[in-house]
Design an enzyme around this catalytic site. Structure first.
Site, short mmCIF file in Angstrom:
data_model
loop_
_atom_site.label_atom_id
_atom_site.label_comp_id
_atom_site.label_asym_id
_atom_site.label_seq_id
_atom_site.Cartn_x
_atom_site.Cartn_y
_atom_site.Cartn_z
N ASP A 51 -1.26 -6.26 -0.18
CA ASP A 51 -1.41 -5.58 1.11
C ASP A 51 -2.88 -5.25 1.38
OD1 ASP A 51 0.25 -4.80 3.14
OD2 ASP A 51 1.15 -3.12 2.06
N GLU A 62 -1.05 -5.37 8.97
CA GLU A 62 -0.13 -4.71 9.91
C GLU A 62 -0.60 -4.81 11.36
OE1 GLU A 62 0.60 -0.64 8.86
OE2 GLU A 62 1.30 -1.14 6.84
N ASP A 82 0.84 -1.20 0.00
CA ASP A 82 0.00 0.00 0.00
C ASP A 82 0.88 1.26 0.00
OD1 ASP A 82 0.86 -0.13 2.62
OD2 ASP A 82 -1.15 -0.01 3.53
N SER A 83 2.20 1.06 -0.04
CA SER A 83 3.10 2.19 -0.31
C SER A 83 2.75 2.82 -1.66
CB SER A 83 4.57 1.73 -0.30
OG SER A 83 4.75 0.62 -1.15
N LYS A 113 -1.11 -9.41 3.25
CA LYS A 113 -0.32 -8.86 4.36
C LYS A 113 -1.19 -7.91 5.17
CE LYS A 113 3.21 -5.75 3.75
NZ LYS A 113 2.79 -4.62 4.59
N GLU A 144 9.82 -4.05 10.00
CA GLU A 144 10.27 -2.78 9.42
C GLU A 144 10.86 -1.87 10.49
OE1 GLU A 144 7.37 -0.96 6.88
OE2 GLU A 144 8.60 0.82 6.53
#
Ligand code: KIV
Length: 289
Positions: A107, A138, A64-65, A136, A205
């Site tokens: 993501d 978070e 999602d960057s 993925k 990260e």
């Protein structure tokens, strides 16, 4: 016979079926067990996915960057599930057309797995049906339960701890996580909970290298992929535009510009793969906390 040229450059070149075997979870676990470092890069479109795959990158993350990289947002918070679905499909198309073998991770964006485990499953299905092999998400704590729910229903999951960009406002900025003992302990506990819940992979990260190493040693069944987390984990990931030197302004300390070293994008990506495999990237003094 010559293959006719494809116009506009938006489609990957037609290539013969790859001699490489398609990536799979057993294969990734095997690589980890044998000590072979795993490479991952982000990609958001068909062409770059095909180029990264051809360079030997084993895992492609539709991160999602893309909110920052492709949409010009100031954080990943505004990325929608439909945007992620679209880019996941573009990447999957690129891999299919170029006979790519990479493991494709999509993501789950902010707000698409927070309400309930059922909401998470519905969102995961959207990305899996767009071509992702794994999703993925978070954050620790309550998400372990969500991970278990997805894994039990056949959705491979990659967890993400440390600096979690979707909660950047709660974290107070993009800074190294897990520096003090209490924060490190909490992160280690979350990682253990993810492993017990069945997460096959974990992105770590922006954490101290020693902490990342401990997490990997404590959870050998989980493939830990680091970004700003040192070299003592199963593999590495970078944001494509950062490592190609395209990102404007200051880039994080853990980034190395592989384009500056290579004569072309493909060459830069091959150098990244080689550097990770040979353990010359990340460098303990230059890219690590
Ligand atoms: O969204 C993304 O690209 C990521 C990577 C930075 C790991 O989560």
């Amino acid at each position: 016979m010559n293959t006719p040229a494809t116009p506009y450059g938006t489609l990957p070149p037609a290539s013969t079926p790859s001699a490489r075997k398609p990536m799979s979870l057993p294969r990734l676990r095997e690589m980890h067990a044998s000590g072979e470092k795993i490479t991952m890069l982000t990609a958001y479109d068909a062409t770059f996915a095909a180029v990264a795959d051809a360079a030997g990158v084993e895992c492609i993350l539709v991160g999602d960057s893309l909110g920052m990289v492709c949409q010009g947002l100031t954080s990943t918070v505004g990325v929608s599930l439909e945007t992620m679905r679209h880019h996941t499909e573009c990447v999957a198309n690129g891999l299919r057309r170029s006979h790519g073998v990479a493991w494709l991770i999509g993501d789950l964006p902010f707000g698409t797995y927070h309400e309930s485990r059922e909401q998470a499953l519905r969102s995961a299905i959207v990305l899996m049906q767009a071509g992702a092999h794994m999703v993925k998400l978070e954050g620790g704590g309550w998400t372990a339960d969500t991970v278990r729910f997805l894994v039990e229903r056949g959705v491979p999951v990659c967890a993400h701890l440390g600096l979690t960009p979707q909660t950047v406002h709660a974290l107070g900025g993009y800074r190294v996580q897990g520096r003090d003992a209490a924060a490190a302990q909490l992160l280690e506990r979350s990682a253990r909970e993810f492993a017990e819940a069945g997460a096959a992979m974990l992105v770590l990260e922006l954490v101290p290298a020693a902490l990342a190493q401990r997490v990997q040693v404590q959870n050998p069944e989980m493939v830990v992929i680091g970004i700003g987390a040192g070299a003592d984990v199963a593999g590495q990931v970078l944001v494509l535009h950062d490592m190609l030197g395209v990102t404007q302004g200051k880039v994080p300390r853990f980034v190395r510009n592989f384009m500056a070293e290579g004569g072309s994008i493909g060459d830069g990506l091959r150098r990244y793969v080689q550097a990770v495999k040979q353990r010359s990237f990340p460098d303990t003094t230059l890219h690590t906390y």
